[in-house]
Scaffold this active site. Structure first.
Site, mmCIF file in Angstrom:
data_model
loop_
_atom_site.group_PDB
_atom_site.id
_atom_site.type_symbol
_atom_site.label_atom_id
_atom_site.label_comp_id
_atom_site.label_asym_id
_atom_site.label_seq_id
_atom_site.Cartn_x
_atom_site.Cartn_y
_atom_site.Cartn_z
ATOM 1 C CG HIS A 370 -1.955 -1.044 1.259
ATOM 2 N ND1 HIS A 370 -3.224 -0.916 0.749
ATOM 3 C CD2 HIS A 370 -1.880 -2.296 1.765
ATOM 4 C CE1 HIS A 370 -3.894 -2.040 0.949
ATOM 5 N NE2 HIS A 370 -3.098 -2.897 1.563
ATOM 6 C CE LYS A 561 -7.537 13.336 0.289
ATOM 7 N NZ LYS A 561 -7.560 12.121 -0.494
ATOM 8 N NE ARG A 562 -4.557 9.557 10.192
ATOM 9 C CZ ARG A 562 -4.204 8.637 11.083
ATOM 10 N NH1 ARG A 562 -4.991 7.599 11.306
ATOM 11 N NH2 ARG A 562 -3.097 8.755 11.787
ATOM 12 C CE LYS A 567 -3.433 10.484 3.166
ATOM 13 N NZ LYS A 567 -4.006 9.570 2.158
ATOM 14 C CB THR A 669 -10.586 4.054 -1.201
ATOM 15 O OG1 THR A 669 -10.220 4.451 0.122
ATOM 16 C CG2 THR A 669 -9.745 2.876 -1.632
ATOM 17 C CE LYS A 673 -14.316 4.799 0.939
ATOM 18 N NZ LYS A 673 -13.320 4.980 2.012
HETATM 19 C C1 26Q Z 1 2.895 0.528 10.623
HETATM 20 C C2 26Q Z 1 3.778 0.196 11.620
HETATM 21 C C3 26Q Z 1 3.513 0.554 12.935
HETATM 22 C C4 26Q Z 1 2.336 1.228 13.230
HETATM 23 C C5 26Q Z 1 1.448 1.545 12.223
HETATM 24 C C6 26Q Z 1 1.725 1.203 10.910
HETATM 25 C C7 26Q Z 1 0.793 1.558 9.838
HETATM 26 C C8 26Q Z 1 -0.577 1.576 10.057
HETATM 27 C C9 26Q Z 1 -1.453 1.927 9.052
HETATM 28 C C10 26Q Z 1 1.244 1.867 8.574
HETATM 29 C C11 26Q Z 1 0.358 2.209 7.556
HETATM 30 C C12 26Q Z 1 -1.008 2.235 7.792
HETATM 31 C C13 26Q Z 1 -2.007 2.585 6.775
HETATM 32 C C14 26Q Z 1 -1.748 2.828 5.510
HETATM 33 C C15 26Q Z 1 -2.805 3.193 4.552
HETATM 34 O O1 26Q Z 1 -3.943 3.451 4.931
HETATM 35 N N1 26Q Z 1 -2.495 3.223 3.258
HETATM 36 C C16 26Q Z 1 -3.483 3.562 2.244
HETATM 37 O O2 26Q Z 1 -4.069 2.359 1.776
HETATM 38 C C17 26Q Z 1 -5.154 2.619 0.901
HETATM 39 C C18 26Q Z 1 -5.788 1.297 0.533
HETATM 40 O O3 26Q Z 1 -4.984 0.627 -0.396
HETATM 41 C C19 26Q Z 1 -4.690 3.398 -0.316
HETATM 42 O O4 26Q Z 1 -5.821 3.728 -1.071
HETATM 43 C C20 26Q Z 1 -3.932 4.661 0.091
HETATM 44 O O5 26Q Z 1 -3.373 5.267 -1.046
HETATM 45 C C21 26Q Z 1 -2.843 4.310 1.089
HETATM 46 O O6 26Q Z 1 -2.226 5.492 1.576
#
Ligand code: 26Q
Length: 826
Positions: A370, A561-562, A567, A669, A673
């Site tokens: 991702h 979004k976050r 972004k 995503t 939506k």
């Molecule tokens: C990793 C290690 C330790 C703690 C937390 C994490 C962690 C947690 C969540 C790392 C990444 C995330 C989330 C990532 C994320 O949401 N990525 C998004 O995924 C979507 C679905 O594929 C994409 O549409 C987005 O582009 C992407 O940013």
């Protein structure tokens, strides 16, 4: 009115999907599950009674579904994700069961209103953002397509934090979503697995004289299962999401000889149960935390044990059939240790030899990437792994040794290549590269949008792609139309159904039949009315929650979004400030009355992201208080963005901001939506934007900025943000105002460092894309002045979003990665 307090035998048809059965059931649930009668029950008691009654209807179908899968003996898909952003479940379940009217009627008999109760349900936020919500959409689609799919995750007691805004700043509060209990879940106190940590590795010779390994002197935590039903859309299929909670091991129940020892023993038990207390609130860079690594191992160890238990129950001990019966999908690298855990169990517990065990493991697992951003790639310090998971580290070394031997065989003596591909990063404190581990341990690796997959092949996984050109495939993300259109946007959903029937909900391609309607004035008019209703609803919510009046007839310009530098919410703010300056400079300038709506959480430790939230509030305060704006511009930040808030905002949007630096957003995503709800896209050529533009037509989206190749080239050839600032007077003015304290007079240099860092480096090319973005926004304003032309494009956007259903995504996975088919049953 019926009296819920009366006892009576369950009539036949007690679990029927009709109002009469439900009326009976509600009384029963209220008295026997909740323990209240009609006079003392609160709305929340009634909510829980409804959920229990619905749950009864789901669990029967879930058991039947499981029997059908077992009888068919088919391959199962296991979706492993550390995150699930589920949101509320009741409205969705009622729609899927086609049981909403009956429920409304049954509740009316007790003088309760369904919508009021729905508003009390907790929003299950066991995830951070896109990745967690994707997992939830995929579960919905697997059930809808009647695929034998199981979700696995962690039952965090505290999901994502609640965001409050205090004096314009984000403040985080713990959110105890389980405080009233979770009426949906089935605790399984008998589904327990031990999970081990620490200790050391011993070698020994088995009966056949072969060298074997034993992991000993470990600490133990118990994983306990909690199951949630996942109903499909108008099918009898109900799949299961199994979440693990940590329980103290009985091994901690040592005899205590005095009160101090006893209390310490109980404290140790509580300590071990903290493992699943909290979700890490970071969507990128939180790393190196021991508890997080413990969570990951706990999760995959329990899950792999459960998968093997189900396999052996059905197919016995012939583990050679594992890949024919089991497909494990890793949602990013967070569960990548599943590869090592499966290998370990096959070797150490089942006595397979390395080549067999490794071959079975790789054929069973697949991995979804991702992100390409280096700082977001998971890496675990070798020293930490050695202490927590010594046997796993040993296995990783052995996987690496064999892998590098293969690389060396193909490219003899290419040390640079070996260093680049190694599972171990030798720079600055050795660490395990989880993406490399996930890649070599999987038979398929996928990206989540076409551009992202191409960049995976060309950059992050270039060397791997050269070795195994078949392994990387693309599966473009999608979103479930059930939640994101049918449930969230009743006015539009009804309009669509009145035109093309109801089939689109389960077959989103059918939206294409809406195309001719774009050319009909009456339909466009009806479309505008539906949009207007959603916008008025959001205006009410904003007035109630923030005390800000917004005009439903203005252009709702939405970025939700976050909060993240890549972004580029900052680019949005620069446009707002520029527009503000233009409106102040010219009282007669009437581009398009605009309401800029932002929402999103910042990781608690991400200082710049939190500062961006503050800047948004400072700019909003000045703009909204300026009488010279005369309703021409408003800025609102909606706090605590979660799935429920998304369901409120997205249907009301006219314009969808997808403005990340090209090459940084894997997919996105939210763009899907928003498009599905008839918002026009303003965006860069990044992630899924490219595919959306292709689907809806270039003329129907607003594209601006550098593409991924141009962005890479600019960086490579020397980018000078300060020169852009000097060359562009409106940009200079906006940045000078922010830097000089125009929006923060009480603390004039609040944003000085932020602006300086843009001028000095501007990692995400905000200044490089500014001019084109502002020009593009001007085209948006011009287009808005022609309401009929705008709604024609909006209707076409909806009509052409069919491809972005997660049903299509899941079909792609089923075909390209999992090799599974639907299992129909009655
Ligand atoms: C990793 C290690 C330790 C703690 C937390 C994490 C962690 C947690 C969540 C790392 C990444 C995330 C989330 C990532 C994320 O949401 N990525 C998004 O995924 C979507 C679905 O594929 C994409 O549409 C987005 O582009 C992407 O940013």
């Amino acid at each position: 009115m019926a009296t819920p307090g009366r006892l009576r035998p369950f009539p036949l048809g007690y679990l029927g999907l009709d109002a009469a059965s439900l009326t009976e059931a509600l009384a029963d649930k209220l008295v026997h599950d909740i323990g209240k009668d009609g006079t003392h029950a609160t709305d929340r008691d009634w909510l829980h009674a409804v959920i229990r009654a619905v749950r009864d209807r789901l669990i029967e179908r879930a058991l039947e579904t499981e029997r059908a899968y077992a009888a068919a003996g088919v391959r199962r898909v296991y979706y492993l994700s550390m995150e699930y952003l589920l949101g509320r479940a009741l409205g969705n379940a009622l729609l899927n069961l086609d049981f909403e009217e009956e429920t409304r009627a049954a509740l009316a008999a007790y003088g309760r209103e369904l919508e009021a109760l729905e508003g009390l349900e907790e929003d299950a936020a066991l995830g951070n953002g896109g990745l967690g919500r994707l997992a939830a959409c995929i579960l919905d689609s697997m059930a809808t397509l009647r695929l034998p799919g199981y979700g696995y995750g962690i039952r965090y007691e505290y999901g994502l934090f609640r965001q409050r805004i205090e004096n314009g700043e984000q403040v985080e509060y713990p959110e105890s979503w389980l405080r009233y209990g979770n009426p949906w879940e089935f605790p399984r106190p008998e589904r327990l697995y031990p999970v081990h940590f620490g200790g050391r590795v011993e070698s020994y010779r088995d009966a056949a004289g072969r060298l074997r390994f034993r992991w000993v002197d470990t600490e133990e935590v118990i994983a306990m299962a909690y199951d949630l039903p996942v109903p499909g859309w108008r099918t009898n299929t109900v799949n299961t999401l199994r979440l693990w909670g940590a329980k103290a091991s009985r091994e901690l129940d040592l005899r205590a000889f005095n009160a101090g020892e006893y209390v310490r023993a109980v404290e140790r038990k509580i300590e071990s149960e903290k493992l699943t207390a909290v979700l890490y609130p970071d969507d990128t860079t939180e790393r190196g935390r021991e508890l997080r690594l413990r969570q990951e191992h706990f999760f995959v160890s329990a899950t792999v044990q459960d998968i093997l238990a189900r396999f052996r129950q059905e197919h016995g001990d012939d583990l050679a059939r594992l890949p024919d019966k089991v497909s494990i999908q890793l949602n990013d690298t967070h569960p990548a240790l599943a590869i090592v855990e499966l290998l370990r169990l096959l070797l150490d517990e089942h006595g397979l030899d390395w080549d067999t065990a490794w071959d079975l493991t790789r054929r069973t697992c697949s991995y979804t990437n991702h992100t390409l951003m280096p700082e977001a790639l998971e890496r675990w310090p070798v020293a930490l792994m050695e202490r927590l998971l010594p046997r796993h580290l040993q296995l990783i070394y052995e996987i690496n040794r064999r892998f590098l031997e293969e690389v060396n065989h193909r490219h003899p003596g290419d040390v640079t290549r070996l260093r680049a591909l190694s599972l171990i990063d030798e720079e600055g404190g050795r660490s395990v590269r989880m993406a490399h581990l996930a890649f070599v341990g999987s038979h398929r690796v996928n990206g989540v949008a076409r551009l992202h997959t191409r960049l995976m092949r060309e950059t992050l996984f270039r060397g791997f792609h050269e070795l195994w050109p078949e392994r990387i495939v693309n599966v473009t993300n999608g979103v479930t139309p059930r939640r994101w259109l049918h449930h969230a946007n009743r006015p539009l959903a009804s309009l669509i159904s009145s035109r093309i029937g109801h089939g689109w909900v389960g077959a989103l391609e059918q939206l294409a039949r809406l195309e001719p309607a774009a050319e009909e004035a009456a339909f466009r008019e009806a479309f505008r009315a539906a949009k207007r209703a959603c916008k008025a609803r959001l205006a009410d919510l904003v007035r109630e929650r923030l005390g800000i009046a917004i005009d439903p007839d203005s252009l709702y310009d939405v970025q939700v979004k976050r909060i993240h530098e890549y972004k580029r919410q900052l680019l949005n703010v620069l446009h707002v400030v520029t527009l503000y300056n233009r409106l102040r400079a010219d009282p007669h300038y009437e581009p398009a009355p605009r309401t800029v709506i932002l929402a999103g959480k910042a990781a608690p430790g991400y200082r710049v992201a939190k500062l961006i939230i503050r800047l948004i509030h400072d700019v909003a305060a000045v703009v909204n208080a300026d009488p010279a704006m005369r309703g021409r511009l408003r800025v609102v930040f909606v706090p605590n963005y979660d799935v429920t808030t998304a369901e409120d905002i997205i249907p009301a949007a006219d314009l969808s901001e997808q403005i990340s630096t090209a090459g940084t957003e894997a997919s996105g995503t939210g763009c899907m939506k928003l498009g599905l709800n008839g918002a026009l896209l303003i965006g860069t050529l990044d992630g899924a934007n490219i595919e959306i533009r292709e689907a809806v037509g270039e003329g129907n989206v607003f594209t601006f900025g550098l593409d991924a190749d141009a962005a890479a080239a600019l960086r490579a050839n020397g980018y000078h943000p300060r020169a852009r600032y000097e060359a562009e007077p409106e940009l200079k003015l906006a940045l000078d105002m922010i830097r000089g304290g125009h929006f923060s007079p009480g603390e004039p240099d609040r944003y000085a460092a932020l602006v300086e860092s843009l001028l000095a480096r501007d990692r995400y090319l905000v200044l490089a894309d500014y001019t084109d973005y502002v020009a593009c926004q001007q085209r948006v304003a011009e287009a808005w002045r022609d309401p009929d032309g705008w709604s024609r494009r909006a209707v076409l956007t909806v009509a052409r979003m069919g491809r972005f259903s997660s049903d299509r995504t899941v079909r792609d996975y089923a075909e390209r990665v999992w090799g599974v088919r639907p299992v129909p049953h009655e």
